[in-house]
Design a protein around this motif. Structure first.
Motif: not given
Length: 186
Positions: A41-48, A58-59, A173-177, A181-185
């Protein structure tokens, strides 16, 4: 739909990813003072917060999913980056999976090109660097950075290195899911 079978015969889907974080994510991240989920979550938050595109956010969230998919080991490198990227590849494009696959090599690259970088690593990250092959030589560093997605992997690596703050406050986590989901093929 939107799932693939992992190495243990279980389907990888958004629900499985959430379950992995809810379960194994509560374990500490190696010998760091944060859990796997806090780190992600920290990693995603920093990227965001840096304004990265959704694929790199997402990565950042999913870069260590391989640790949650396999048994951890303190004595050998389990190539968690390959496990995560391979498990996610049927679901997500290379803008997500390739920075994940390359984030360990990005650490090796940064150690080769930035003399001060090694000193910024936590002891656990220094220990894993030795298991991962150490710093690249000059030729390997040039080959690495010339690859598609290498620069994104370097940015991901920087977020990864900073995402070990026991005091950090992040969205859940619910913020990022939904972004994932939008990135799913389809």
């Amino acid at each position: 739909m939107n799932e693939v079978i992992d190495m243990q015969g279980q389907a990888i889907s958004l629900d499985r990813i959430k379950a992995l974080f809810d379960g194994y994510g509560a374990a500490f991240y190696g010998s760091e003072d944060v859990t796997q989920t806090q780190h992600a979550l920290q990693c995603a938050h920093l990227a965001e917060q840096a304004g990265e595109d959704p694929a790199l956010v997402a990565a950042a969230l999913l870069h260590d999913l391989g640790h949650l998919l396999q048994a951890s080991s303190q004595t050998q490198d389990m190539r968690h980056q390959e496990v995560a990227a391979s498990a996610l590849a049927p679901l997500m494009g290379p803008d997500v999976t390739e920075p994940i696959r390359l984030h360990v090599a990005a650490k090796r690259y940064l150690c080769a090109v930035d003399a001060a970088y090694y000193g910024t690593l936590s002891q656990a990250s220094k220990n894993s660097l030795a298991l991962q092959g150490g710093a690249f030589d000059d030729a390997s560093a040039e080959v690495f950075i010339a690859q598609p997605h290498a620069e994104a992997a370097v940015r991901l690596r920087r977020y990864d290195d900073l995402a070990k703050d026991v005091q950090a406050v992040t969205p859940p986590l619910s913020h990022y899911l939904p972004m994932v989901a939008r990135l799913l093929k389809t």
